[in-house]
Design a protein around this motif. Structure first.
Motif, mmCIF file in Angstrom:
data_model
loop_
_atom_site.group_PDB
_atom_site.id
_atom_site.type_symbol
_atom_site.label_atom_id
_atom_site.label_comp_id
_atom_site.label_asym_id
_atom_site.label_seq_id
_atom_site.Cartn_x
_atom_site.Cartn_y
_atom_site.Cartn_z
ATOM 1 N N GLY A 45 0.814 -1.224 0.000
ATOM 2 C CA GLY A 45 0.000 0.000 0.000
ATOM 3 C C GLY A 45 0.840 1.263 0.000
ATOM 4 N N GLY A 46 2.000 1.232 -0.664
ATOM 5 C CA GLY A 46 2.822 2.441 -0.798
ATOM 6 C C GLY A 46 3.807 2.665 0.337
ATOM 7 N N PHE A 47 3.800 1.806 1.369
ATOM 8 C CA PHE A 47 4.735 1.974 2.494
ATOM 9 C C PHE A 47 5.578 0.702 2.662
ATOM 10 C CE2 PHE A 47 1.492 5.098 3.489
ATOM 11 C CZ PHE A 47 2.240 6.174 3.946
ATOM 12 N N TRP A 48 6.760 0.902 3.269
ATOM 13 C CA TRP A 48 7.670 -0.223 3.522
ATOM 14 C C TRP A 48 7.553 -0.675 4.975
ATOM 15 C CZ3 TRP A 48 10.254 -2.652 -0.321
ATOM 16 C CH2 TRP A 48 10.363 -1.987 -1.542
ATOM 17 N N PHE A 49 7.498 -1.986 5.171
ATOM 18 C CA PHE A 49 7.346 -2.556 6.523
ATOM 19 C C PHE A 49 8.401 -3.625 6.751
ATOM 20 C CE2 PHE A 49 3.213 -1.154 5.093
ATOM 21 C CZ PHE A 49 2.709 -0.479 6.193
ATOM 22 N N SER A 50 8.797 -3.801 8.020
ATOM 23 C CA SER A 50 9.691 -4.913 8.351
ATOM 24 C C SER A 50 8.935 -6.201 8.063
ATOM 25 C CB SER A 50 10.055 -4.881 9.831
ATOM 26 O OG SER A 50 10.845 -3.773 10.091
ATOM 27 N N GLU A 51 9.531 -7.044 7.267
ATOM 28 C CA GLU A 51 8.838 -8.272 6.845
ATOM 29 C C GLU A 51 8.291 -9.093 8.020
ATOM 30 O OE1 GLU A 51 10.001 -11.104 3.326
ATOM 31 O OE2 GLU A 51 11.036 -11.752 5.126
ATOM 32 N N PRO A 52 9.100 -9.298 9.086
ATOM 33 C CA PRO A 52 8.571 -10.162 10.151
ATOM 34 C C PRO A 52 7.332 -9.581 10.845
ATOM 35 C CG PRO A 52 10.930 -9.713 10.460
ATOM 36 C CD PRO A 52 10.481 -8.861 9.336
ATOM 37 N N PHE A 53 7.102 -8.268 10.698
ATOM 38 C CA PHE A 53 5.970 -7.644 11.398
ATOM 39 C C PHE A 53 4.690 -7.626 10.568
ATOM 40 C CE2 PHE A 53 9.041 -6.184 14.468
ATOM 41 C CZ PHE A 53 8.295 -6.145 15.635
ATOM 42 N N ALA A 56 1.623 -9.371 11.896
ATOM 43 C CA ALA A 56 1.056 -8.669 13.067
ATOM 44 C C ALA A 56 0.273 -7.438 12.630
ATOM 45 C CB ALA A 56 2.183 -8.269 14.026
ATOM 46 N N VAL A 57 0.744 -6.769 11.587
ATOM 47 C CA VAL A 57 0.015 -5.598 11.068
ATOM 48 C C VAL A 57 -1.365 -6.049 10.594
ATOM 49 C CG1 VAL A 57 -0.031 -3.857 9.228
ATOM 50 C CG2 VAL A 57 2.123 -4.366 10.397
ATOM 51 N N ALA A 58 -1.393 -7.147 9.859
ATOM 52 C CA ALA A 58 -2.675 -7.655 9.361
ATOM 53 C C ALA A 58 -3.572 -8.080 10.520
ATOM 54 C CB ALA A 58 -2.434 -8.825 8.413
ATOM 55 N N ALA A 59 -2.980 -8.733 11.520
ATOM 56 C CA ALA A 59 -3.790 -9.191 12.666
ATOM 57 C C ALA A 59 -4.348 -7.994 13.425
ATOM 58 C CB ALA A 59 -2.934 -10.060 13.591
ATOM 59 N N ALA A 60 -3.525 -6.973 13.630
ATOM 60 C CA ALA A 60 -3.996 -5.778 14.354
ATOM 61 C C ALA A 60 -5.132 -5.113 13.574
ATOM 62 C CB ALA A 60 -2.843 -4.801 14.560
ATOM 63 N N ARG A 61 -4.969 -5.040 12.265
ATOM 64 C CA ARG A 61 -6.016 -4.415 11.428
ATOM 65 C C ARG A 61 -7.331 -5.184 11.511
ATOM 66 N NH1 ARG A 61 -4.838 -1.007 6.811
ATOM 67 N NH2 ARG A 61 -5.806 -2.328 5.247
ATOM 68 N N ALA A 62 -7.200 -6.485 11.525
ATOM 69 C CA ALA A 62 -8.415 -7.305 11.501
ATOM 70 C C ALA A 62 -9.064 -7.421 12.874
ATOM 71 C CB ALA A 62 -8.074 -8.691 10.971
ATOM 72 N N ARG A 63 -8.253 -7.425 13.935
ATOM 73 C CA ARG A 63 -8.813 -7.830 15.227
ATOM 74 C C ARG A 63 -8.950 -6.737 16.274
ATOM 75 N NH1 ARG A 63 -5.841 -13.464 16.567
ATOM 76 N NH2 ARG A 63 -5.845 -14.342 14.480
ATOM 77 N N PHE A 64 -8.151 -5.683 16.157
ATOM 78 C CA PHE A 64 -8.182 -4.684 17.226
ATOM 79 C C PHE A 64 -9.526 -3.958 17.221
ATOM 80 C CE2 PHE A 64 -7.341 -0.259 18.696
ATOM 81 C CZ PHE A 64 -7.124 -0.571 20.032
ATOM 82 N N LEU A 118 0.729 -1.213 19.405
ATOM 83 C CA LEU A 118 -0.356 -2.049 18.891
ATOM 84 C C LEU A 118 0.181 -3.242 18.095
ATOM 85 C CD1 LEU A 118 -3.461 -1.840 18.624
ATOM 86 C CD2 LEU A 118 -3.125 -0.482 16.571
ATOM 87 N N GLU A 119 1.060 -2.938 17.130
ATOM 88 C CA GLU A 119 1.533 -4.000 16.236
ATOM 89 C C GLU A 119 2.417 -5.010 16.977
ATOM 90 O OE1 GLU A 119 1.615 -0.786 15.807
ATOM 91 O OE2 GLU A 119 3.519 0.004 15.061
ATOM 92 N N GLU A 120 3.091 -4.556 18.054
ATOM 93 C CA GLU A 120 3.902 -5.504 18.824
ATOM 94 C C GLU A 120 3.006 -6.430 19.635
ATOM 95 O OE1 GLU A 120 8.048 -3.102 19.412
ATOM 96 O OE2 GLU A 120 7.057 -3.848 21.232
ATOM 97 N N ALA A 121 1.902 -5.882 20.123
ATOM 98 C CA ALA A 121 0.976 -6.705 20.911
ATOM 99 C C ALA A 121 0.458 -7.860 20.061
ATOM 100 C CB ALA A 121 -0.186 -5.856 21.409
ATOM 101 N N PHE A 122 0.172 -7.569 18.795
ATOM 102 C CA PHE A 122 -0.356 -8.629 17.928
ATOM 103 C C PHE A 122 0.753 -9.515 17.374
ATOM 104 C CE2 PHE A 122 -4.018 -5.962 18.319
ATOM 105 C CZ PHE A 122 -5.082 -6.857 18.283
#
Ligand code: A3P
Length: 350
Positions: A45-53, A56-64, A118-122
């Motif tokens: 989506g136009g941004f760079w993310f650490s691969e291992p995270f 967790a980004v997807a889980a936070a988006r879906a579940r928080f 948030l993303e670390e929690a997930f």
């Protein structure tokens, strides 16, 4: 031919409509960047993310599931997150934790241990976990943090007015954020290194080239900032946009603004007692830096002391050449053209 701003808007809508398939297979098909230690980056989506995270980004988006009483502190890395966490925690929880108490949590714990990402929690979920919101058990009002771009926040956070939660964003000049990030990354690499395999030298030029191309965790930095700035313009009662440089100029005024926004403005009695100034003092660089936990404690990836360096405006000039600065300024200026936002402007002028 699209200009930089139009390209950003297209990416933004891609992220908004994009799917969150973060299976290993889906991640492996995203654009890859391997030159930003310590982790490979993937573009989504136009941004760079650490691969291992990414999972967790997807889980936070879906579940928080955001609550209207939540406050989410958002930032691009190395923009004053630690300071904002301390200030917001001390302000929001001052009834239970009087600022002058010698047993205040900020005297015993690093700000990152007081306010969770948030993303670390997930990230602590196992891939097979099918549960719900891992933060549901926390009592209200919850104070949380994130480095996610606005486009990648959970839908429950960005929900329409009257729902979702409040967001406080801290923005910093890209050149200072870059230098801070470069020095911090070197400390992280040194922390992870083992004696027989010390970290390789990491010259600033390497990070500079990639940063200019937006290739760093949560980059491009200026698009990260712009997403929140635009949201703060659309919904000022929901998104508070703070500037690190202004906070350094007027820390007590910034704390008052923060308190009012979070719904816990200082009372006349507290004003008379100087509570806002006490919060500033408790969270100042000097105070936090000299606490035992911040001198000798660690996170699992870096020493706590790494979060407290100089904390000034313009330290980039000690590490970058004027030519590098001019090049980055021009890239940022071009990318922001037509947006109405400018780094270095005051809250009133932009
Ligand atoms: P410098 O490296 O320029 O000194 P983050 O918390 O997002 O990781 O940002 C780190 C930057 O915030 C570092 O900047 C750090 O020194 C600065 N910082 C940390 N605590 C601070 C405080 N209490 N007051 C002002 N700046 C602070």
């Amino acid at each position: 031919m699209y200009n930089a701003r139009e390209r950003y808007q297209m990416q933004e809508s891609m992220a908004a409509s994009g799917d969150d398939d973060m299976t290993e297979l889906a991640i492996s098909s995203l654009p890859l960047e391997t030159r930003c230690p310590p982790y490979p980056l993937r573009q989504h989506g136009g941004f760079w993310f650490s691969e291992p995270f990414l999972p967790a980004v997807a889980a936070a988006r879906a579940r928080f599931e955001a609550r209207t009483s939540d406050v989410l502190l958002a930032s691009f890395p190395k923009s004053g997150t630690t300071w904002l966490k301390a200030l917001a925690f001390a302000t929001l929880h001052r009834t239970d934790n009087p600022t002058l108490s010698l047993d205040h949590p900020l005297r015993r714990r690093n700000p990152h241990d007081c306010v969770e990402f948030l993303e670390e929690a997930f990230a602590s979920l196992s891939p097979e976990d099918s549960g719900g919101d891992v933060l549901a058990g926390l009592p209200s009002p919850r104070l949380l943090a994130t480095h996610l771009p606005y486009t990648h926040l959970p839908k429950s956070v960005t929900a329409a007015e009257g729902t979702g939660c409040k967001i406080v964003y801290i923005c910093r000049d890209p050149k200072d954020a870059l230098v801070s990030k470069w020095l911090f990354t070197k400390k992280k690499l040194a922390f992870a290194a083992v004696d027989d395999n010390p970290p390789k030298p990491y010259p600033i030029d390497e990070m500079f080239e990639l940063f200019c191309d937006g290739r760093c965790t949560c980059g491009p930095q200026w698009h990260h900032v712009l997403g929140y700035w635009e949201a703060s313009r659309r919904q000022p009662e929901k998104v508070l946009f703070l500037r690190y440089e202004e906070m350094l100029r007027d820390p007590a005024g910034s704390v008052r603004k923060l308190a009012e926004f979070m719904g816990c403005a200082f009372s006349g009695e507290e004003e008379a007692a100087g509570v806002a100034e006490d919060v500033v003092e408790l969270c100042s660089m000097d105070t936090l830096k000299n606490m035992e936990v911040n001198k000798n404690g660690t996170q699992n990836y870096v020493k706590n002391e790494a979060f407290f360096r100089k904390g000034v405006v313009g330290d980039w000039s000690n590490h970058m050449t004027p030519a590098m600065a001019a090049r980055l300024d021009k890239i940022v200026e071009d990318a922001l053209q037509g947006s109405g936002f400018a780094f270095g402007a005051t809250a009133e002028s932009a």
